[in-house]
Write an enzyme that holds these catalytic residues in place. Structure first.
Site, short mmCIF file in Angstrom:
data_model
loop_
_atom_site.label_atom_id
_atom_site.label_comp_id
_atom_site.label_asym_id
_atom_site.label_seq_id
_atom_site.Cartn_x
_atom_site.Cartn_y
_atom_site.Cartn_z
N GLY A 64 0.92 -1.48 -0.19
CA GLY A 64 -0.18 -0.01 -0.45
C GLY A 64 0.51 1.07 0.00
CD GLU A 65 2.07 5.13 -1.68
OE1 GLU A 65 2.50 4.51 -2.86
OE2 GLU A 65 3.13 5.87 -0.51
CB SER A 66 5.17 2.43 3.85
OG SER A 66 5.91 3.50 2.44
CB CYS A 95 4.93 -3.49 -1.62
SG CYS A 95 6.05 -2.87 -2.28
NE ARG A 122 8.00 5.23 0.65
CZ ARG A 122 7.50 6.70 0.68
NH1 ARG A 122 8.35 7.13 1.16
NH2 ARG A 122 6.91 6.67 0.54
NE ARG A 151 3.95 5.11 -6.48
CZ ARG A 151 3.83 5.58 -5.30
NH1 ARG A 151 3.28 5.56 -4.63
NH2 ARG A 151 5.07 6.79 -5.13
CG HIS A 186 1.86 -6.87 -4.54
ND1 HIS A 186 1.41 -6.15 -3.58
CD2 HIS A 186 3.01 -5.40 -4.96
CE1 HIS A 186 1.84 -4.85 -3.11
NE2 HIS A 186 2.41 -4.59 -4.21
CD GLU A 188 -0.07 -9.35 -1.87
OE1 GLU A 188 1.09 -9.79 -1.71
OE2 GLU A 188 -0.68 -7.79 -2.52
#
Ligand code: GLN
Length: 209
Positions: A64-66, A95, A122, A151, A186, A188
């Site tokens: 997601g977005e850390s 990620c 990142r 990303r 990822h 998943e």
């Protein structure tokens, strides 16, 4: 139900005990992780607060977005509670989750839990448009592994206790350090459940101790 593996080994030894996998559900693709572990035979729960950590045998830190996840974690002592959990309990980070666990985060630097002995850069491969799917070698049994990079961060340096299970362009992309299993991609998002099964083996072995 998952199969118990000998500590440090990927080979199953046969006995089964039920485990509960928590999925950190602050932001990101936590639902895909919950589905993947449910498909692999585990009981899954979404963890949204520090108290939710109490009942789980292992935790997924999703992509997601850390930076957004950090904002949520900085409320109600969640960052500190998670910091204690990740020291000894099985964790599977992908990620943004990898960024949260790293000892050092660059590009730009940001706060992290610091348990994975690694430096992580990142957005190292550019913007969303530079996201890609690669099929690459892994030391996991079963041959090549499909890896979805979105990303993605790049692990630029790892300590001696970090085992590298797969690489992208020579840089570690799937690593294990004791109780931690970490991917810059990822797992998943593909139908290959080998990475989830390895994590379930780690969780089951930890619970059986
Ligand atoms: N770029 C994101 C970050 O820096 C990570 C991307 C992902 O989790 N797919 O947190």
């Amino acid at each position: 139900m998952a199969t118990v593996a000998a500590a440090g080994a990927h080979e199953a030894v046969g006995s089964t005990i039920p485990v509960t996998i928590g999925v950190l559900a602050l932001q990101g693709d936590y639902e895909a992780h919950a589905r993947a572990f449910a498909n692999a035979g585990a009981r899954t729960v979404l963890v949204r607060k520090a108290e939710g950590l109490a009942g789980v045998d292992g935790l997924v830190l999703p992509g997601g977005e850390s930076t957004t996840m950090l904002k949520f974690l900085e409320q109600d002592g969640f960052f500190d509670a998670l910091g204690k959990f990740v020291v000894s309990m099985p964790c599977f980070a992908t990620c943004a989750g990898c960024i949260l666990l790293a000892r050092e985060v660059l590009h730009p630097p940001q706060r992290s839990l610091g348990v994975l002995d690694a430096t992580v850069e990142r957005n190292a491969y550019g913007r969303q448009i530079d996201s890609t799917i690669l099929t690459l070698p892994t030391t996991l049994p079963g041959g090549l592994l499909e890896m979805v990079f979105i990303r993605a961060p790049r692990i630029t340096q790892v300590g001696s206790k970090v085992e590298v299970l797969a690489r992208r362009d020579g840089y570690p992309a799937l690593v294990r350090q004791g109780n931690l299993l970490v991917a810059t991609f990822h797992p998943e998002m593909t139908s290959d459940s080998r990475v989830q099964k390895l994590f379930l083996d780690m969780v089951t072995a930890h619970k059986a101790q």
